[in-house]
Motif scaffolding. Structure first.
Motif, PDB file in Angstrom:
ATOM      1  N   CYS A 158      -3.102   0.384  -3.844  1.00 54.67           N
ATOM      2  CA  CYS A 158      -2.493  -0.916  -3.613  1.00 54.67           C
ATOM      3  C   CYS A 158      -1.671  -1.286  -4.838  1.00 54.67           C
ATOM      4  CB  CYS A 158      -3.527  -1.991  -3.279  1.00 54.67           C
ATOM      5  SG  CYS A 158      -4.531  -2.545  -4.651  1.00 54.67           S
ATOM      6  N   TRP A 204       0.856  -1.188   0.000  1.00 56.11           N
ATOM      7  CA  TRP A 204       0.000   0.000   0.000  1.00 56.11           C
ATOM      8  C   TRP A 204       0.888   1.232   0.000  1.00 56.11           C
ATOM      9  CZ3 TRP A 204      -5.221   0.028  -0.588  1.00 56.11           C
ATOM     10  CH2 TRP A 204      -5.905  -1.167  -0.369  1.00 56.11           C
ATOM     11  N   LEU A 215      -5.884  -3.273   4.370  1.00 53.44           N
ATOM     12  CA  LEU A 215      -5.143  -2.339   5.201  1.00 53.44           C
ATOM     13  C   LEU A 215      -6.108  -1.814   6.250  1.00 53.44           C
ATOM     14  CD1 LEU A 215      -2.374  -0.945   5.569  1.00 53.44           C
ATOM     15  CD2 LEU A 215      -3.330   1.022   4.332  1.00 53.44           C
ATOM     16  N   ILE A 222      -1.501  -4.520   7.806  1.00 51.29           N
ATOM     17  CA  ILE A 222      -1.715  -5.090   6.479  1.00 51.29           C
ATOM     18  C   ILE A 222      -1.903  -6.598   6.629  1.00 51.29           C
ATOM     19  CG2 ILE A 222       0.767  -5.365   6.015  1.00 51.29           C
ATOM     20  CD1 ILE A 222       0.164  -4.713   3.060  1.00 51.29           C
TER      21      ILE A 222
END
Length: 125
Positions: free
Chosen positions: A96, A36, A81, A70
């Motif tokens: 992402c 992320w 997330l 995560i």
């Protein structure tokens, strides 16, 4: 090719929580890691967190350590997330990303070949 679709962004007050999801489809067997990243206007995209798809090991940016988590669901081919104790400075577009490299550097965005479209997270004070 791999397609990534994020969801879960929105507006939340400081101290609140949100969970972002990233669903993968296509040649998902080629993914070694998921990450992320986030970006605010006028700034570079920055690393937030990463997870190794097979082993599940995780890495976090110092700014989110202890607040964000995560995770991944291998059966659903989805990464998550979980964001707790959100702060106004967490406001950004969150992306992402997937890496097809067996020895990718988790914090290095150039090692991610697959990207989602982004989802806006806004934290009000």
């Amino acid at each position: 090719q791999v397609q990534l679709v994020e969801s879960g962004g929105g507006l939340v007050q400081a101290g609140g929580s949100l969970r972002l999801s990233c669903a993968a489809s296509g040649r998902t067997f080629s993914i070694y890691g998921m990450g992320w990243f986030r970006q605010v206007p006028g700034k570079d995209r920055e690393f937030v967190a990463s997870i190794n798809w097979s082993g599940g090991s995780t890495i976090y940016a110092d700014s989110v350590k202890g607040r964000f988590t995560i995770s991944r669901d291998s059966a659903k081919i989805t990464a998550y997330l979980q964001m707790n104790s959100l702060k106004p400075e967490d406001t950004a577009v969150y992306y992402c990303a997937g890496s097809p490299r067996a020895f990718y550097r988790p914090r290095f965005e150039q090692h991610y070949d697959y990207w989602g479209q982004g989802t806006q997270v806004t934290v009000s004070s």
